[in-house]
Design a protein around this motif. Structure first.
Motif, PDB file in Angstrom:
ATOM      1  N   LEU A   1       9.563  -7.265  10.278  1.00  0.00           N
ATOM      2  CA  LEU A   1      10.250  -5.930  10.384  1.00  0.00           C
ATOM      3  C   LEU A   1      10.742  -5.815  11.708  1.00  0.00           C
ATOM      4  CD1 LEU A   1       8.138  -3.546   8.001  1.00  0.00           C
ATOM      5  CD2 LEU A   1      10.317  -4.304   7.658  1.00  0.00           C
TER       6      LEU A   1
ATOM      7  N   SER B   1       1.216   3.145   2.438  1.00  0.00           N
ATOM      8  CA  SER B   1       2.001   4.203   2.157  1.00  0.00           C
ATOM      9  C   SER B   1       3.501   3.738   1.481  1.00  0.00           C
ATOM     10  CB  SER B   1       2.462   4.975   3.514  1.00  0.00           C
ATOM     11  OG  SER B   1       3.067   4.411   4.299  1.00  0.00           O
ATOM     12  N   SER B   2       3.865   2.484   1.470  1.00  0.00           N
ATOM     13  CA  SER B   2       4.966   2.240   1.002  1.00  0.00           C
ATOM     14  C   SER B   2       4.780   1.022  -0.060  1.00  0.00           C
ATOM     15  CB  SER B   2       5.702   1.426   2.399  1.00  0.00           C
ATOM     16  OG  SER B   2       6.655   0.579   1.821  1.00  0.00           O
ATOM     17  N   LYS B   3       5.250   1.268  -1.126  1.00  0.00           N
ATOM     18  CA  LYS B   3       5.495   0.359  -2.181  1.00  0.00           C
ATOM     19  C   LYS B   3       6.139  -1.115  -2.153  1.00  0.00           C
ATOM     20  CE  LYS B   3       3.327   2.154  -5.593  1.00  0.00           C
ATOM     21  NZ  LYS B   3       2.268   2.777  -4.609  1.00  0.00           N
ATOM     22  N   LEU B   4       7.200  -0.924  -1.102  1.00  0.00           N
ATOM     23  CA  LEU B   4       7.871  -2.125  -0.529  1.00  0.00           C
ATOM     24  C   LEU B   4       6.977  -3.035   0.353  1.00  0.00           C
ATOM     25  CD1 LEU B   4      11.387  -0.424   0.538  1.00  0.00           C
ATOM     26  CD2 LEU B   4      11.064  -1.985  -1.509  1.00  0.00           C
ATOM     27  N   LEU B   5       6.426  -2.414   1.247  1.00  0.00           N
ATOM     28  CA  LEU B   5       5.434  -3.115   1.942  1.00  0.00           C
ATOM     29  C   LEU B   5       4.308  -3.486   1.372  1.00  0.00           C
ATOM     30  CD1 LEU B   5       4.600  -3.696   5.062  1.00  0.00           C
ATOM     31  CD2 LEU B   5       3.152  -1.524   5.052  1.00  0.00           C
TER      32      LEU B   5
ATOM     33  N   LYS C   1      15.553  -2.520   2.697  1.00  0.00           N
ATOM     34  CA  LYS C   1      15.369  -1.060   2.257  1.00  0.00           C
ATOM     35  C   LYS C   1      14.297  -0.085   3.001  1.00  0.00           C
ATOM     36  CE  LYS C   1      16.375  -2.704  -2.451  1.00  0.00           C
ATOM     37  NZ  LYS C   1      15.417  -2.973  -3.787  1.00  0.00           N
ATOM     38  N   ILE C   2      13.508  -0.933   3.836  1.00  0.00           N
ATOM     39  CA  ILE C   2      12.460  -0.025   4.361  1.00  0.00           C
ATOM     40  C   ILE C   2      13.101   1.192   5.280  1.00  0.00           C
ATOM     41  CG2 ILE C   2      12.103  -1.134   6.504  1.00  0.00           C
ATOM     42  CD1 ILE C   2       8.954  -0.088   4.161  1.00  0.00           C
TER      43      ILE C   2
ATOM     44  N   ILE D   1       6.245   3.499   8.623  1.00  0.00           N
ATOM     45  CA  ILE D   1       7.350   2.665   7.754  1.00  0.00           C
ATOM     46  C   ILE D   1       7.108   3.472   6.433  1.00  0.00           C
ATOM     47  CG2 ILE D   1       7.405   0.833   9.110  1.00  0.00           C
ATOM     48  CD1 ILE D   1       6.049  -0.497   7.199  1.00  0.00           C
ATOM     49  N   SER D   2       8.013   3.493   5.601  1.00  0.00           N
ATOM     50  CA  SER D   2       8.097   4.287   4.389  1.00  0.00           C
ATOM     51  C   SER D   2       9.245   3.994   3.534  1.00  0.00           C
ATOM     52  CB  SER D   2       8.484   5.765   4.776  1.00  0.00           C
ATOM     53  OG  SER D   2       8.637   6.694   3.457  1.00  0.00           O
ATOM     54  N   ASP D   3       9.350   4.253   2.099  1.00  0.00           N
ATOM     55  CA  ASP D   3      10.116   4.009   1.344  1.00  0.00           C
ATOM     56  C   ASP D   3      11.097   5.008   1.080  1.00  0.00           C
ATOM     57  OD1 ASP D   3       8.684   1.950   0.704  1.00  0.00           O
ATOM     58  OD2 ASP D   3       8.253   2.077  -1.050  1.00  0.00           O
TER      59      ASP D   3
ATOM     60  N   CYS E   1       7.583   9.719   4.713  1.00  0.00           N
ATOM     61  CA  CYS E   1       6.656   8.995   4.338  1.00  0.00           C
ATOM     62  C   CYS E   1       5.717   9.688   3.204  1.00  0.00           C
ATOM     63  CB  CYS E   1       5.627   8.433   5.096  1.00  0.00           C
ATOM     64  SG  CYS E   1       4.617   9.362   5.955  1.00  0.00           S
ATOM     65  N   GLU E   2       4.928   9.039   2.405  1.00  0.00           N
ATOM     66  CA  GLU E   2       3.885   9.579   1.345  1.00  0.00           C
ATOM     67  C   GLU E   2       2.822  10.707   2.164  1.00  0.00           C
ATOM     68  OE1 GLU E   2       1.721   6.842  -1.105  1.00  0.00           O
ATOM     69  OE2 GLU E   2       3.659   6.139  -1.956  1.00  0.00           O
TER      70      GLU E   2
END
Lengths: 206, 206
Positions: free
Chosen positions: B34, B4-8, A54-55, A64-66, A70-71
């Motif tokens: 990744l 910055s990523s919840k998945l990460l 999902k990344i 990298i971001s969801d 990115c945030e």
């Protein structure tokens, strides 16, 4: 190593494909999982698979971001006209942890390194140059590693944008806070003397 | 660390629950995944989950196994009347790798260690004693670690079966092959003198 179990063997082989993990360590990790509740293995496995599937990469900064942005890039409080150029996401994390930076980032995805077969074409340089050409950036802060590949990459980018009205800076090189002068290498000490800063400003952060 | 990523973040948290792996190493491993093809993460995840869900303990020796009886116990060429008592599966692998042993094993699953809250009841001792009582074993070889917990466990088992006609041996303690005498600790050197062996037999394996 000979295993009496194909399942165990397969798990050890897969874990030992990770960098810095040999067969022995892999076996230790796998046996640890066997002693833990089944949910732990399931959670580990799910976290890795959903990350990998999902990344996304931020469309603006390549972090990298969801989500598509990115945030950091999506945060309106961040200054989008100041861009810090870094190698990879670990550098973003390191700088974010200082709490001292309010601009955005541009993640190159590596450094120019002909010996490793990495040329400018494999890095996210084009999109950075494009932003500069479109006048979207006031200041670029180079924050690559202080070695020959980092310097080469900085210089390559510099040559592409030198004719545009953008301020270019690099993060300060000098003696780490708390370090003893006598143990500092000559190059760092030399640079820190040549690029000395006014005393009044030097105490700001401490 | 702020991600910055919840998945990460989730992946790093899960990986860093493994023993000896901190947040920083976990991040390095996850970022490595990744950069690899998606299949690698999928294979890793599948291997761990199917190991955890499908693995069995051998009904005879308590070694981990894909089937009700492990490959060693199921092998008719192995001498089922000679049983080597070990702490865990890593010891089985170590002994199997020598290629010098043709008997079976009995995996205790640990050592008696009151400080860690491990008593005889938590180990696979009862089944071993049972086999001795039924006259199924000619020789028991104790191959536990040479420390106080190992000795305690050996002695506990010894007391349970001393009245049965079973030969009990321990693996030889002595100076490792290739080691310098002067750097060997006193206890090992002392034991190796007291338990010296005839010269003719000592050259067999080298």
């Amino acid at each position: 190593m000979e295993f009496s179990s194909k399942l165990l063997e397969q798990a050890v082989i897969e874990v030992s494909r990770l960098p810095g993990i040999g067969k022995r360590t892999a076996l230790r990790l796998v046996l640890h999982l066997l002693r833990q509740p089944e949910t732990q293995t399931r959670q580990l496995s799910d976290a890795l698979v959903s990350l990998r599937e999902k990344i996304l990469l931020c469309k603006n900064c390549h972090n990298i971001s969801d989500t598509a942005f990115c945030e950091i890039c999506a945060n309106p409080a961040r200054d989008s006209r100041t861009v810090c150029v870094v190698e990879d996401i670990r550098d973003v994390l390191a700088i974010e942890n200082t709490g001292q930076y309010q601009g955005q980032y541009h993640v190159l995805g590596g450094k120019i390194s002909p010996l490793d077969g990495i040329g400018p074409g494999q890095l996210n340089i084009r999109t950075l140059v494009e932003k500069v050409r479109l006048g979207q950036i006031d200041e670029i802060i180079f924050a690559l590693s202080a070695n020959i590949e980092g310097d080469t990459t900085n210089f390559y980018i510099y040559r592409q944008i030198e004719n545009f009205p953008v301020k270019m800076t690099t993060i300060a090189r000098g003696i780490p806070v708390g370090d003893e002068l006598e143990f500092t290498d000559e190059v760092t000490l030399g640079r820190s003397l040549m690029q000395r800063i006014p005393f009044e400003g030097s105490q700001k952060l401490n």
